[in-house]
Scaffold this motif. Sequence first.
Motif, PDB file in Angstrom:
ATOM      1  N   PRO A  48       0.836  -1.214   0.000  1.00 53.91           N
ATOM      2  CA  PRO A  48       0.000   0.000   0.000  1.00 53.91           C
ATOM      3  C   PRO A  48       0.862   1.251   0.000  1.00 53.91           C
ATOM      4  N   GLU A  49       0.262   2.350  -0.397  1.00 52.38           N
ATOM      5  CA  GLU A  49       0.944   3.642  -0.412  1.00 52.38           C
ATOM      6  C   GLU A  49       1.444   3.992   0.990  1.00 52.38           C
ATOM      7  N   MET A  50       2.646   4.589   1.054  1.00 49.53           N
ATOM      8  CA  MET A  50       3.179   5.029   2.337  1.00 49.53           C
ATOM      9  C   MET A  50       2.585   6.372   2.731  1.00 49.53           C
ATOM     10  N   MET A  51       2.312   6.544   4.016  1.00 48.06           N
ATOM     11  CA  MET A  51       1.885   7.840   4.519  1.00 48.06           C
ATOM     12  C   MET A  51       3.046   8.829   4.487  1.00 48.06           C
ATOM     13  N   ARG A  52       4.239   8.380   4.875  1.00 44.40           N
ATOM     14  CA  ARG A  52       5.395   9.276   4.970  1.00 44.40           C
ATOM     15  C   ARG A  52       6.643   8.414   4.972  1.00 44.40           C
ATOM     16  N   PHE A  53       7.757   8.965   4.483  1.00 42.06           N
ATOM     17  CA  PHE A  53       9.042   8.280   4.562  1.00 42.06           C
ATOM     18  C   PHE A  53      10.086   9.251   5.065  1.00 42.06           C
ATOM     19  N   GLY A  54      10.731   8.886   6.151  1.00 42.22           N
ATOM     20  CA  GLY A  54      11.759   9.738   6.715  1.00 42.22           C
ATOM     21  C   GLY A  54      12.233   9.169   8.039  1.00 42.22           C
ATOM     22  N   MET A  55      12.684  10.037   8.910  1.00 39.25           N
ATOM     23  CA  MET A  55      13.136   9.614  10.226  1.00 39.25           C
ATOM     24  C   MET A  55      12.498  10.519  11.275  1.00 39.25           C
ATOM     25  N   ILE A  56      12.291   9.966  12.434  1.00 35.80           N
ATOM     26  CA  ILE A  56      11.694  10.708  13.523  1.00 35.80           C
ATOM     27  C   ILE A  56      12.606  10.604  14.731  1.00 35.80           C
ATOM     28  N   MET A  57      12.707  11.680  15.503  1.00 33.02           N
ATOM     29  CA  MET A  57      13.624  11.717  16.641  1.00 33.02           C
ATOM     30  C   MET A  57      13.109  12.722  17.651  1.00 33.02           C
ATOM     31  N   THR A  58      13.600  12.622  18.881  1.00 27.03           N
ATOM     32  CA  THR A  58      13.222  13.573  19.926  1.00 27.03           C
ATOM     33  C   THR A  58      14.480  14.113  20.572  1.00 27.03           C
ATOM     34  N   LEU A  59      14.659  15.427  20.536  1.00 27.17           N
ATOM     35  CA  LEU A  59      15.811  16.052  21.170  1.00 27.17           C
ATOM     36  C   LEU A  59      15.686  16.001  22.684  1.00 27.17           C
ATOM     37  N   SER A  60      16.812  15.968  23.332  1.00 27.74           N
ATOM     38  CA  SER A  60      16.831  16.112  24.781  1.00 27.74           C
ATOM     39  C   SER A  60      16.296  17.485  25.157  1.00 27.74           C
ATOM     40  N   GLY A  61      15.696  17.575  26.326  1.00 34.76           N
ATOM     41  CA  GLY A  61      15.155  18.841  26.781  1.00 34.76           C
ATOM     42  C   GLY A  61      16.181  19.950  26.831  1.00 34.76           C
ATOM     43  N   GLU A  62      17.460  19.594  27.001  1.00 31.16           N
ATOM     44  CA  GLU A  62      18.509  20.609  27.055  1.00 31.16           C
ATOM     45  C   GLU A  62      18.755  21.272  25.706  1.00 31.16           C
TER      46      GLU A  62
END
Length: 636
Positions: free
Chosen positions: A620-634
């Motif tokens: 099926p078609e992809m919703m999105r292609f990439g990378m996801i990340m969360t920075l530290s609060g600092e």
Amino acid sequence: KVTLPVGKSYDVAFSGKIANVLKWTAETPQLYTLLLTLKDTNGRVVEVTSHKIGFRAIEIKDGQLFVNGKKIFIKGVNLHEFNTEKGQVVDEAVMMRNLKLMKELNINAVRTSHYPQPPLWYKLCDQYGLYLVDENNLESHGLGYGPDNVSNFPEWHAAHMDRVMRLVERDKNHASVIIWSLGNEASNGKAFFDLYDWVKARDNGRPVQYEQAYQRDRNTDIICHMYPSWENMLRDAKKDLGRPYIMCEYAHAMGNSMGNFQDYWDLMRSSKNMQGGFIWEWYNHGFKTKDEQGRPYWAFGGDLGGYGKMNSDNFCMDGIISPDQQYIPHTLIVKKVYQNILFEAKDLKNGLLTVVNDYTFTSLTPTTHTFTWVLLKNGEKAAEGTFDVTIPAHSKKDVVLPLPAIAKEDGVEYFLHVFANTKKADAFLPAGFEVAKGEFALASNAYFADKANPLKANPLKVDAAAVDAATVDAATVDAKGAQTATTAVPLEIDDTDNRATVKSGTLSYVFSTRDGQPLLEMKQDGRNVFDELPTLNFWRAPTDNEFGENAQIRLRLWDAAGQNVIYTYKGKQTVGGAVSFDYQAKLRGIEAVVDLTYTVRPDGSLAVQANYKALSDDLPEMMRFGMIMTLSGEFS
């Protein structure tokens, strides 16, 4: 002179000729006042009445819709009667505000979905210039489609006929009405063929359309599909269809929408018969209320005490303006795509630009519009100027802009912005109002070039068979004391226990050199940069229109794909002071792989290249292609 029998009606025919008549169009709404005076045999005035009339010819020739002998584009919208303060009571102030907004957004046509609207609306459209598809108050799809629809039932025939007769007799003298519509979503059958025949006999000066006739039945002069598939539009754009193709509904404007609106118009401009359509729809239908904390919001669906009652959730919030007649984010997309002045890059290196006059009846001159241009260098103004141009309606002309000489320079990009503004005020638009704009990237742009990156000269291997690819290019960390590398310092690389540590000043990375996980750690001054490391991502929140096609179910395969990955370590390579680590990511249970390359550049920045390759044709078609990340609060 006529003799009127007592208690009887009498049809009177009269004619005359006006030399050099001023013709009515939506661009040039020229009106005349017809004055009718009834006198008795002694010459005394018995009654006087008048009506504003416009002279124009509506024709279909060679499968195309013409107004006054010229092919037009319908840049339209569907309009329901609505007033967020008074429900469906639409007064003159609301109508005038709608007209103003439509003129601002380059809209030239309205379909009165799905019923005749108040008589004042037609008078205003005559006066200020809007084409109308006047729709019969007939919609019965709740009673069924196919042979058993009510248009085939004799007991319903008179009701069908009565409605269209009242529509035509009431609105027949309005210049703005250029097309009759037999109704909406009511299947097709005997009554609709009779409606078509009656209207054509009563008024042979306007086309008649009915969406449910499709391209199959005789009772429509216009192919007026509703939400045709893109594949069908591509097919039909290549044909001579023999009739105009004007979509009665398209570009469903619900939620975060209109992103592909330009694609529709690029295709339609390539077709002989396609001449536009009517966006669904004008309004978001909501009523202002407050939540438990006193915060205002637009209520719809099950709000206002209706949660347990039948409702269609947010299906009434599908317009291009807010309930109180203000712009919303995708409003400006409509204005841009519908604009009547277009700009085309011809030879920007030498300042050559083509200006297209997409008006059908209006010439562009120095007295009607002013044109300005701005050259931006990395977002800052580098040069600007103005120009005048004279272009007849429906034609184009090249202009040369005195752009400065531009040399290619790494890290630098130029964009040319061009604007068209009104020269004089009219009933709705002030002098200086921006009616059109264009933006062009110059060919010399090299903003993402990186002299310090030797991989530009020695590129890493890329799988040419990749079906799709996306690159996430992480900028140098620069927050709360994080390092900003301006000079390249040799990287320190330490391979120990299936882990490779790469250091550049106070930045450090740890990569796995065995199967498992690629990037294990990134630190700045000993502090973790990420709370959650970059991972593959194939999902995003569905839009409202995607819920309408059940994308949240059909494409759900991709939701957890980034969390179910088998990583295989492929090796390390060092090129010109940079070090890269290669991995292959196999998506568990999905026939696809992603080749990943993490490169620590000599300046300490990290680049990630991701090449997706499908191993099956039925994914099926992809919703999105990439990378996801969360920075530290600092660092956030």
